[in-house]
Design a protein around this motif. Structure first.
Motif, mmCIF file in Angstrom:
data_model
loop_
_atom_site.group_PDB
_atom_site.id
_atom_site.type_symbol
_atom_site.label_atom_id
_atom_site.label_comp_id
_atom_site.label_asym_id
_atom_site.label_seq_id
_atom_site.Cartn_x
_atom_site.Cartn_y
_atom_site.Cartn_z
ATOM 1 N N GLN A 96 0.809 -1.213 0.000
ATOM 2 C CA GLN A 96 0.000 0.000 0.000
ATOM 3 C C GLN A 96 0.845 1.268 0.000
ATOM 4 O OE1 GLN A 96 -3.071 -0.219 3.090
ATOM 5 N NE2 GLN A 96 -2.903 -2.449 3.069
ATOM 6 N N HIS A 116 -1.072 -5.797 -9.243
ATOM 7 C CA HIS A 116 -2.015 -6.425 -8.301
ATOM 8 C C HIS A 116 -1.704 -6.039 -6.851
ATOM 9 C CE1 HIS A 116 -3.745 -9.008 -11.461
ATOM 10 N NE2 HIS A 116 -2.507 -9.097 -11.901
ATOM 11 N N PRO A 118 -2.726 -2.911 -3.863
ATOM 12 C CA PRO A 118 -3.604 -1.762 -3.580
ATOM 13 C C PRO A 118 -2.815 -0.514 -3.191
ATOM 14 C CG PRO A 118 -3.570 -3.222 -1.693
ATOM 15 C CD PRO A 118 -2.718 -3.882 -2.743
ATOM 16 N N GLN A 140 -3.258 -3.757 -13.129
ATOM 17 C CA GLN A 140 -4.322 -4.101 -12.183
ATOM 18 C C GLN A 140 -4.152 -3.372 -10.844
ATOM 19 O OE1 GLN A 140 -6.952 -5.962 -12.921
ATOM 20 N NE2 GLN A 140 -6.284 -6.589 -14.955
ATOM 21 N N LEU A 141 -3.937 -2.059 -10.925
ATOM 22 C CA LEU A 141 -3.933 -1.226 -9.727
ATOM 23 C C LEU A 141 -5.222 -0.413 -9.685
ATOM 24 C CD1 LEU A 141 -0.312 0.255 -9.814
ATOM 25 C CD2 LEU A 141 -1.059 -1.854 -8.735
ATOM 26 N N VAL A 142 -5.479 0.221 -8.553
ATOM 27 C CA VAL A 142 -6.557 1.199 -8.466
ATOM 28 C C VAL A 142 -5.894 2.560 -8.697
ATOM 29 C CG1 VAL A 142 -8.418 2.150 -7.078
ATOM 30 C CG2 VAL A 142 -7.796 -0.265 -6.846
ATOM 31 N N LEU A 143 -5.793 2.955 -9.957
ATOM 32 C CA LEU A 143 -5.001 4.127 -10.332
ATOM 33 C C LEU A 143 -5.860 5.385 -10.206
ATOM 34 C CD1 LEU A 143 -2.091 4.567 -11.200
ATOM 35 C CD2 LEU A 143 -2.840 4.556 -13.561
ATOM 36 N N THR A 144 -5.933 5.924 -8.992
ATOM 37 C CA THR A 144 -6.689 7.151 -8.733
ATOM 38 C C THR A 144 -5.902 8.360 -9.231
ATOM 39 O OG1 THR A 144 -5.721 7.387 -6.546
ATOM 40 C CG2 THR A 144 -7.752 6.094 -6.714
ATOM 41 N N GLU A 148 -1.854 8.694 -9.422
ATOM 42 C CA GLU A 148 -1.215 8.991 -10.698
ATOM 43 C C GLU A 148 -0.245 10.165 -10.570
ATOM 44 O OE1 GLU A 148 -2.577 10.267 -15.229
ATOM 45 O OE2 GLU A 148 -3.949 9.129 -13.941
ATOM 46 N N ASN A 168 -6.438 -0.993 -15.604
ATOM 47 C CA ASN A 168 -6.573 0.068 -14.599
ATOM 48 C C ASN A 168 -7.800 0.939 -14.811
ATOM 49 O OD1 ASN A 168 -4.266 -0.128 -12.735
ATOM 50 N ND2 ASN A 168 -3.040 0.137 -14.567
ATOM 51 N N SER A 169 -8.699 0.540 -15.701
ATOM 52 C CA SER A 169 -9.937 1.288 -15.970
ATOM 53 C C SER A 169 -9.669 2.732 -16.394
ATOM 54 C CB SER A 169 -10.867 1.274 -14.741
ATOM 55 O OG SER A 169 -11.202 -0.052 -14.379
ATOM 56 N N ASN A 190 -8.321 -1.501 -20.677
ATOM 57 C CA ASN A 190 -8.739 -0.337 -19.910
ATOM 58 C C ASN A 190 -10.132 0.100 -20.369
ATOM 59 O OD1 ASN A 190 -6.663 0.766 -17.882
ATOM 60 N ND2 ASN A 190 -5.379 0.226 -19.642
#
Length: 347
Positions: A96, A116, A118, A140-144, A148, A168-169, A190
């Motif tokens: 993290q 992978h 968080p 596969q991260l939560v790229l806020t 970023e 990473n959407s 994505n």
């Protein structure tokens, strides 16, 4: 005695297969195992809370998967430097936080895989201990947006050649994460619908003209807003290795169509004209509302300016209605008079 020793030989061979050979000092730590030679060390699904100690000094590839590192502290590898380590995989390790100088002691590191995890916080000097880092895998991260920005500062002074950001959407090109000199960018899987004209202009900047993009498995929307990207793609097909496999997800008439086979005039503006979808529709509603408001204001002004005439007209209308009603009432009374009715019936 010979027969007795012969009976034990099969069991001795089985024991050698089951019990790993003892490794000399500087070999694999107890929580890990070496593959073929101590140069390749894998630590899989061992609940480590920090990188293992007493690793082979000659290790080239180190893989720590499925642990609970949580915080990658500064100088995590500095107590026993690994001068020959070139590849470090830290996947599924619940990382993290990455502190400053977390990679100190890894001067030859060229590939770092943090997929992978968080990630929440990455210090600006997180990768400063690995000046030769060339490949960074952040799949596969939560790229806020906040993360970023932190990563952009962390990679600013690196000479990255390959950056992986799959799964990473992402809805837009992460321009802040593209250092000058980057050669490969993996954006597969994505949420990209297109690359805008502004993003394409950044890709054509002097420091990124040699950049190759992988864009497969993105929900490309093949409307008129895609025209700039389609023109760029045809002129720079060599820069997108999977260009020929790109397909449309929408609109329905073009679903599944190969992107490079489309013609610009066939891209219909279903939602937006030359820009983001929905702009034209929103503008139409706003314009319609303004027109209705103007009509209402004009109507109220007409009523106000002609208030005396309207009052006179209403008075006349009321008098006319009253005269009409009195006439109907008089006729009703005449028809209801019994004497008049009997007189009319007598011959």
């Amino acid at each position: 005695r010979a027969r007795s020793s012969g009976r034990w030989l099969p069991w001795l061979g089985l024991a050698l297969l089951v019990v790993p050979p003892t490794i000399a000092p500087g070999g694999c730590p107890s929580a890990c195992y070496c593959v073929a030679t101590p140069e390749l060390v894998q630590c899989r699904y061992e609940k480590l809370e920090e990188p293992p100690k007493e690793l082979p000094v000659t290790v080239h590839n180190l893989s720590i998967v499925g642990s609970n590192l949580s915080i990658l502290h500064g100088a995590a590898f500095a107590l026993q430097p690994l001068p020959d380590l070139r590849l470090l995989r830290l996947r599924h390790d619940n990382i993290q936080v990455i502190e400053d100088m977390a990679l100190q002691g890894l001067p030859a590191l060229r590939t770092l895989d943090l997929s992978h995890n968080p990630l929440v916080s990455v210090a600006a000097g997180a990768f400063a201990g690995a000046p030769l880092l060339r490949t960074l895998q952040l799949n596969q991260l939560v790229l806020t947006p906040s993360l970023e920005e932190q990563l952009a500062l962390a990679v600013h002074n690196l000479s990255l050649r390959r950056l992986e950001l799959t799964g990473n959407s992402l809805r837009a090109l992460p321009v802040t994460l593209l250092p000058s000199g980057l050669e490969e960018l993996d954006l597969r899987n994505n949420s990209l619908q297109r690359l805008t004209a502004a993003e394409l202009q950044i890709l054509d900047a002097p420091g990124l003209r040699g950049l190759r993009l992988n864009l497969g498995a993105n929900p490309l929307s093949c409307d008129c807003a895609l025209r700039p990207f389609l023109a760029w793609l045809r002129a720079a097909t060599s820069r997108v290795p999977d260009a020929r496999s790109l397909r449309c997800v929408g609109p329905p008439p073009l679903r599944g169509a190969t992107l490079l086979r489309l013609r610009p005039e066939g891209l219909v503006c279903t939602a937006g004209e030359g820009g983001e979808p929905g702009q034209l529709e929103t503008a139409s509603y706003v314009f319609f509302g303004i027109v209705l408001a103007l009509i209402g204001i004009v109507f109220l002004m007409v009523l106000y300016l002609n208030r005396r005439g309207i009052k006179r007209w209403l008075h006349n209308l009321r008098e006319a209605c009253r005269d009409q009603m009195e006439g109907y009432h008089y006729r009703y009374e005449q028809d209801a008079d019994p004497q008049r009715t009997s007189a009319m019936d007598t011959p």
